[in-house]
Scaffold this active site. Structure first.
Site, PDB file in Angstrom:
ATOM      1  N   SER B 317       0.800  -1.208   0.000  1.00 24.48           N
ATOM      2  CA  SER B 317       0.000   0.000   0.000  1.00 24.48           C
ATOM      3  C   SER B 317       0.841   1.271   0.000  1.00 24.48           C
ATOM      4  O   SER B 317       1.564   1.492  -0.965  1.00 24.48           O
ATOM      5  CB  SER B 317      -0.902  -0.073   1.234  1.00 24.48           C
ATOM      6  N   LYS B 342      -1.071  -4.109  -3.164  1.00 22.87           N
ATOM      7  CA  LYS B 342      -2.379  -3.559  -2.819  1.00 22.87           C
ATOM      8  C   LYS B 342      -2.483  -2.173  -3.437  1.00 22.87           C
ATOM      9  O   LYS B 342      -1.828  -1.237  -3.001  1.00 22.87           O
ATOM     10  CB  LYS B 342      -2.560  -3.474  -1.313  1.00 22.87           C
ATOM     11  N   GLN B 346      -9.078   3.030   0.652  1.00 23.28           N
ATOM     12  CA  GLN B 346     -10.336   2.895   1.390  1.00 23.28           C
ATOM     13  C   GLN B 346     -10.680   4.169   2.143  1.00 23.28           C
ATOM     14  O   GLN B 346      -9.803   4.948   2.485  1.00 23.28           O
ATOM     15  CB  GLN B 346     -10.247   1.746   2.421  1.00 23.28           C
TER      16      GLN B 346
END
Lengths: 487, 487
Positions: B317, B342, B346
């Site tokens: 991420s 990833k 979110q």
């Protein structure tokens, strides 16, 4: 006037792990005794009204809020149906009960097929032989038989498309279809150069769940009935076969429910009422408040012959009711391995759109009132099958050679032992002795005696093992079941 | 007037499997740039109104019907809250996105602790030493330090209860608690016969996420900064440490994000703006319709020194944004192993009762606009650590002896090799050579030289391996990172 109403009650078992790494998932279900809803004394209309009233009074604003947030903000597209099914599945998951679950329209279809022990197709048993989808035998009176399909016919095309590269399940899925619809297949038959086309109209095909045999040993006759599933017609079929056996005169009866995942409660109850006299309960159940109900038959006397039930790790639910109640109420022997351990009863609630929820509503208890949930039925005579019954299939990426270590070598060792070859170990270390046993197998099968495990050798070892299991020659549990009666 | 509003955006990674069978689950999260909601031009009140309107218009009668059925008929008791949480979790599960999930009140608490990189407790690092919970060191200015706890103090009781039999996590959980509350522990200290009681008032303890080092080699100075998480204060701390290094004069910089699961988007963006000039985007993102936005800094020039980023399978991420954007936009070297993969962003949506839903709302893209989702960032210089870095812990049921086969033997073999002992194989077969290496280890450690793997020997092998990893002496990836700058 009392209103009669059938309620579908299901026993369900999910994700069962057997020894040796084999795992499978099965479904099972039970009808409840019709007397059940009579005791509540309400009509169907009253019931529906109550439901509607309840629906209107309850609000789930937080769920609606989450629903809207997801619909407005989630990165990808999502349908309302998907979220609604997700919400219902999620509520059922939150119960922590693997037997309560949501059945959408498609799963309801296969669920009903299992309850009815039937499916829609052409009615031919098929197998993969040398990589070709092959008819083993058409079922009696099936569309396949009527169309003229014969054993050993090789299915080369389905609806004009080659079966090459399909696995068995993919081929079966293409052959199956709705009752009344047509499927065209072309087969290759021995002694015929050209492909033979068949146009077959699919029908509903009933599945047999009861198999009978008469075993003669030491001047005695033993009835043997195998039950593969407790489906709608199973009790009738069982009583039919039992009558036939009794008419021939039997000195004992073996009921084999090994690998039987269960089924309809009413069906096993009907069977128990044939064996357990009216002076004792044949089973019990218990609701969420701990209120128990005992069930009695109208039977006058026990059978004049001894009973044995065969169970294993795959016997669940209705199979377990049968085994423990016959054991407790009429002293039947139970031979095999401790059973799965599912002691709850489910009902299916239709949602009005073809889907249903399956919900755990009762605990069932044995004749004497004990629960076997998550415990299983213990056999009175504990017998395991030979190790090779529990082995996983060999999956090779490369040819395996001596002085290496792997699980695949272990599976091969266990199977070679099962086929009678002598080994010094079966722990996965590819020893010299293992290589020698493998060479001996290769020589016996007229393969090149490399002493290495290649794909061809692995396939043949597994074919021989499956043949050996099918032959029943090493079925120790069945042998002990016979001995338990003929002493 | 524009209304500013912070929206919490999170990057989350779940259930990551590393080589060697080690698995772990971590959470991460990102704040989005404040400019984000300004573009929608609505007030907070308007937003709430819209939400409420939407809530009223949507009905989920099927969900309500299922809810009522479960509440009325399920065998066991179930709370409304449980079903509602189940429904929301179920909707999020139906998305098939592991990063969209429901956070209840408790998980929100630890989620916030992670965002803030802080927790409520006494601020002491503890470890299990010879089966006793032991203080490794109190953190600077922590309640533990102020109360007088010292390294090597053995924690014998917590709140009057013995710590015997507790594992480390259980002990830590008992010591932690709300800020302002009191905890009494009794410790045993070397040179003291009696237990010493401490009453400690818990506080909010900040966690360090940035560590700096200066590496001198071949007359050059290299800055080294390790980042363990992208938390609220991480960018500030990073810039602080970077300034300190630059003040000393550095010829290059290594940023180490190995094992870093990610964190707040705004934090990594702030860091990127320090390195990537305004003439090229430093990252991009994309919404569900494929609309892209490119982000630019105000920076005039690149750093005058070369950059290298260290990554591994556990870098996810925000770590991946850092690595790929520095690689693409300013030609940084990336050393290590392909990262987790990833590529989504979110946001958390508060549900009004302390719970939230975390929802995937964006794809982030690299500086040049590519997605690494489910692919990972490829290193420019691919370096694995020695095998023992990836080994699973040895778990023994019995003492293991030569001429047996098991995974535990395999783990031992890999670790013994890592410690410099010579073996002929590391495939899990306990060979003669393996026994000899084990005996040599036992001799070196003054254990009885049995050549068998018992618990004591296994524990000591693992202790030595952990010491070796901590020493950094075999950190091949870091060595190559240094070489990538000093040529």
């Amino acid at each position: 006037m009392r209103v009669k109403k059938s309620v579908l009650i299901v026993l369900l078992m999910t994700a069962l792990i057997l020894g040796g790494g084999i795992s499978f998932a099965v479904t099972e279900w039970l009808f409840v005794d019709e007397s059940q809803l009579e005791t509540t004394g309400i009509t169907e209309e009253q019931y529906t009204d109550m439901l509607n009233e309840l629906s209107e009074s309850v609000q789930l604003p937080k769920v609606v809020q989450a629903f809207n947030q997801i619909q407005s903000n989630y990165l990808n597209d999502v349908t309302d149906e998907q979220l609604i099914e997700g919400a219902i599945s999620g509520m059922l998951n939150s119960l922590g009960d693997p037997y309560s679950e949501y059945l959408n329209v498609e799963t309801m279809k296969s669920f009903n097929e299992q309850i009815e022990a039937s499916f829609e197709g052409i009615g031919a048993e098929v197998s993969m032989v040398n990589g070709v989808v092959t008819i083993v035998s058409p079922l009696k009176d099936s569309p396949a038989e009527k169309a003229g399909l014969r054993p050993n016919d090789q299915v080369i095309t389905i609806e004009g498309e080659s079966t090459e590269g399909l696995d068995l399940l993919e081929a079966v899925t293409r052959i199956r279809g709705e009752k009344g619809s047509e499927v065209v297949i072309e087969v290759k038959r021995a002694n015929s150069e050209e492909l033979i086309p068949f146009t077959i109209i699919r029908d509903k095909i009933p599945l047999e769940t009861v198999y009978r045999d008469l075993i003669e040993k030491d001047d005695q006759s033993l009835g043997y009935i195998e039950i593969t599933n407790f489906s709608e017609n199973t009790a009738n079929r069982f009583l039919e076969e039992l009558s036939a056996l009794e008419a021939e005169g039997i000195d004992g009866l073996i009921i084999d429910v090994r690998g039987n995942p269960g089924g309809l409660l009413e069906v096993v109850q009907e069977m128990l009422r044939e064996f357990i006299p009216s002076d004792r309960p044949y089973m019990q159940w218990e609701d969420g408040n701990g209120e128990k109900e005992r069930f009695f038959s109208n039977l006058d006397e026990e059978k004049p012959y001894p009973l044995t039930v065969l169970i294993d790790e795959g016997s669940a639910s209705a199979s377990e009711i049968l085994a423990i109640s016959l054991k407790e109420a009429v002293g039947a022997n139970v031979v095999g391995q401790t059973s799965f351990g599912k002691g709850t009863v489910q009902t299916t609630v239709p949602m009005g759109d073809g889907s249903s929820i399956k919900l755990t509503v009762m605990n069932w208890l044995s004749a004497e009132g004990t629960s076997i949930h998550e415990v299983g039925v213990e056999p009175t005579i504990d017998v395991k099958q030979p190790d090779y019954y529990y082995s996983s299939p060999i999956v090779l990426e490369d040819t395996l050679r001596p002085d290496t270590v792997s699980n695949q070598v272990r599976f091969m060792q266990v199977m070679l032992e099962g086929l009678g070859y002598k080994l010094d170990r079966n722990d996965g270390y590819f020893s010299e002795e293992t290589a020698k046993a493998l060479q001996a197998f290769q020589a016996d099968e007229e393969l090149t005696g490399t002493g290495e495990l290649d794909q061809q050798t692995a396939d043949l070892i597994q074919t021989r093992i499956i043949e050996r299991i099918r032959s029943g020659q090493d079925d120790r549990q069945k042998e002990r079941a016979i001995e338990s009666i003929i002493k």
